[in-house]
Design an enzyme around this catalytic site. Sequence first.
Site, PDB file in Angstrom:
ATOM      1  CG  MET A  13      -2.164  -0.842   1.258  1.00 38.53           C
ATOM      2  SD  MET A  13      -3.408  -0.575  -0.070  1.00 38.53           S
ATOM      3  CE  MET A  13      -3.992   0.907   0.547  1.00 38.53           C
ATOM      4  CG  ASN A  33      10.263  -0.023   4.961  1.00 38.62           C
ATOM      5  OD1 ASN A  33       8.861   0.060   4.995  1.00 38.62           O
ATOM      6  ND2 ASN A  33      10.718  -1.260   4.926  1.00 38.62           N
ATOM      7  CB  SER A  35      13.618  -3.615   6.878  1.00 38.57           C
ATOM      8  OG  SER A  35      12.538  -3.674   6.262  1.00 38.57           O
ATOM      9  CB  SER A 128     -11.523   3.235   0.451  1.00 36.63           C
ATOM     10  OG  SER A 128     -11.853   2.055   0.013  1.00 36.63           O
ATOM     11  CE  LYS A 182     -10.918   2.458   3.777  1.00 37.64           C
ATOM     12  NZ  LYS A 182     -10.757   1.404   4.470  1.00 37.64           N
ATOM     13  CG  HIS A 185     -15.654   2.682   2.670  1.00 37.61           C
ATOM     14  ND1 HIS A 185     -14.759   1.697   2.763  1.00 37.61           N
ATOM     15  CD2 HIS A 185     -15.782   3.016   1.352  1.00 37.61           C
ATOM     16  CE1 HIS A 185     -14.540   1.153   1.244  1.00 37.61           C
ATOM     17  NE2 HIS A 185     -15.320   1.963   0.486  1.00 37.61           N
ATOM     18  CG  ASN A 186     -13.447  -0.630   5.570  1.00 30.46           C
ATOM     19  OD1 ASN A 186     -13.489   0.223   4.635  1.00 30.46           O
ATOM     20  ND2 ASN A 186     -12.562  -1.566   5.796  1.00 30.46           N
ATOM     21  CD  GLU A 189     -14.831  -3.369   2.119  1.00 29.32           C
ATOM     22  OE1 GLU A 189     -14.302  -2.297   1.524  1.00 29.32           O
ATOM     23  OE2 GLU A 189     -14.012  -4.168   2.640  1.00 29.32           O
ATOM     24  CE1 TYR A 190     -15.624  -5.752   7.037  1.00 34.85           C
ATOM     25  CE2 TYR A 190     -16.488  -7.449   8.308  1.00 34.85           C
ATOM     26  CZ  TYR A 190     -15.411  -6.709   7.842  1.00 34.85           C
ATOM     27  OH  TYR A 190     -14.245  -6.909   8.725  1.00 34.85           O
ATOM     28  NE  ARG A 287     -16.956 -10.133   5.769  1.00 36.72           N
ATOM     29  CZ  ARG A 287     -16.287  -9.522   5.642  1.00 36.72           C
ATOM     30  NH1 ARG A 287     -14.669  -9.388   6.051  1.00 36.72           N
ATOM     31  NH2 ARG A 287     -16.330  -8.613   4.570  1.00 36.72           N
TER      32      ARG A 287
HETATM   33  C1  6PG Z   1     -10.765  -0.590   1.178  1.00 37.86           C
HETATM   34  C2  6PG Z   1     -10.921  -1.800   2.249  1.00 37.86           C
HETATM   35  C3  6PG Z   1      -9.528  -2.316   2.925  1.00 37.86           C
HETATM   36  C4  6PG Z   1      -9.285  -3.623   3.356  1.00 37.86           C
HETATM   37  C5  6PG Z   1     -10.142  -4.143   4.377  1.00 37.86           C
HETATM   38  C6  6PG Z   1     -11.042  -5.335   4.226  1.00 37.86           C
HETATM   39  O1  6PG Z   1     -11.509   0.165   1.755  1.00 37.86           O
HETATM   40  O2  6PG Z   1      -9.851  -0.473   0.502  1.00 37.86           O
HETATM   41  O3  6PG Z   1     -11.908  -1.794   2.999  1.00 37.86           O
HETATM   42  O4  6PG Z   1      -9.781  -1.325   3.881  1.00 37.86           O
HETATM   43  O5  6PG Z   1      -9.526  -4.638   2.114  1.00 37.86           O
HETATM   44  O6  6PG Z   1      -9.186  -4.399   5.519  1.00 37.86           O
HETATM   45  O7  6PG Z   1     -11.683  -5.615   5.583  1.00 37.86           O
HETATM   46  P1  6PG Z   1     -11.641  -7.114   6.010  1.00 37.86           P
HETATM   47  O8  6PG Z   1     -10.200  -7.677   6.006  1.00 37.86           O
HETATM   48  O9  6PG Z   1     -12.111  -6.723   7.590  1.00 37.86           O
HETATM   49  O10 6PG Z   1     -12.702  -7.818   5.173  1.00 37.86           O
END
Ligand code: 6PG
Length: 477
Positions: A13, A33, A35, A128, A182, A185-186, A189-190, A287
């Site tokens: 990333m 970084n 290392s 994201s 964020k 957002h996640n 996403e779930y 999950r």
């Molecule tokens: C994003 C994703 C990113 C990542 C999550 C996945 O927005 O780019 O959400 O943050 O893929 O960590 O979440 P889980 O591992 O909990 O499914």
Amino acid sequence: ARANIGVVGLAVMGSNLARNLASRAGNTVAVYNRSPEKTRTLVADHPEAGFIASESVEDFVDSLSKPRTAIIMVQAGAGTDAVIDQLSDLFEEGDIIVDGGNANFHDTIRREGAAKKRGLNFVGAGISGGEEGALKGPSIMPGGSAEAYATLGPILASIAAVAEGEPCVTHVGTDGAGHFVKMIHNGIEYADMQLIAESYDLLRRVAGHDPEAIADVFAQWNEGDLESYLIEITAEVLRQKDAETEKPLVDVILDQAGSKGTGVWTVQNALGLGVPVGGIAEAVFARSVSAKPGQRAAVRGAITWRPDIQKPSSSFEDDVRAALYASKVVAYAQGFDAIIAGAQEYGWDINKGDIAKIWRGGCIIRAQFLNRIVEAYDANPDIATLLEDPYFARAVTDGEDAWRRIVATAALSGIPIPGFASALSYYDALASERLPAALVQAQRDFFGAHTYRRTDKKGVFHTLWSGDRSEVQISAE
Ligand code: 6PG
């Protein structure tokens, strides 16, 4: 000092974000970084980027022009605190430390407060879009001070995805607002992923389609209202064959879904804020259930009968599509409710329409659908729920019959659809004239004298349940 921006932490990333920054006009990028091998590899592989590489934090800090601005891209948690401490010791008043990881927003609030005491700016920025987004244009959700955003905003705008001509970045709010958004957002996403998975399961088990055929259905849905990155990649996943067995890859992947925490945080915080986010919670729980092979085997071993799969109606595919869309509307309505509640609790001035805008491109939940949310908040920023907006109200009522048929078919067939079912129950709860909450309140009053209000007059009341069962008025208001 030659670099206007630095990146600390050069795993995938971080490297991709650094390369994205370097590829945009006006940016000179310092990289560091812990290392040094990673730094050397990145610099050797990408001479075109013109990175200014350092092998010590001191040199890295020296290579930054003022106000020094550094984005930390390390694993969330203790590692982040260690890097913040190092930078804080060397940075000077007005310099900007950005945490681009998936930090818990409570940590971000704490870190921002500590940095401010030292005269430093700390910005928690949700990023994201995964690895590809970091490289080609993510959706970015920065918090922190307006002063920090004046320097940082243009840099982030230079690397963000572009949707409808606008960069997918906005100053979300102060301190932890960016990481909070964020997190939501996640959570969404779930929910989105779970609803798509339930649709797949129904198309597979009720309609009897193979993964290839379901991929075609999703690809077709991706042409309409449901157009989104997640639908698009689902079709691709379903077409993938396992090289070894030649079976669909989805059939050889263990059916246990993992998670890294942001979905759980969304639900934990929503519980604390009193916001019903059932769609997101059910996705998190689904999950968890999947990852309990012991319990699953125990139940399968204990039962001797499973219901027959119902015959699909002639409109079955279309019904699933409608159920998916209606449930998705509910999940987004719940997610935005959580944003509104968080903003109120933590004193953030969050523009909901702007959040929908920056989610239109770059991020995992990117979709045409977000435009409808932008329009809803444009038309009325103070709607009580997205479900009140005329477009969404119609979208849900139009799909309602199909939604109910799908939930019924799944229940009769023994197919778990926690996302569809909880979204429908949530909708029905909001839409019902009266709720059995009246009975719950009476039960509370019975065993705990927790009192109740009446529909017909003002005041707080209690029934003397263990006495003569007459009603007493506790207060006038
Ligand atoms: C994003 C994703 C990113 C990542 C999550 C996945 O927005 O780019 O959400 O943050 O893929 O960590 O979440 P889980 O591992 O909990 O499914």
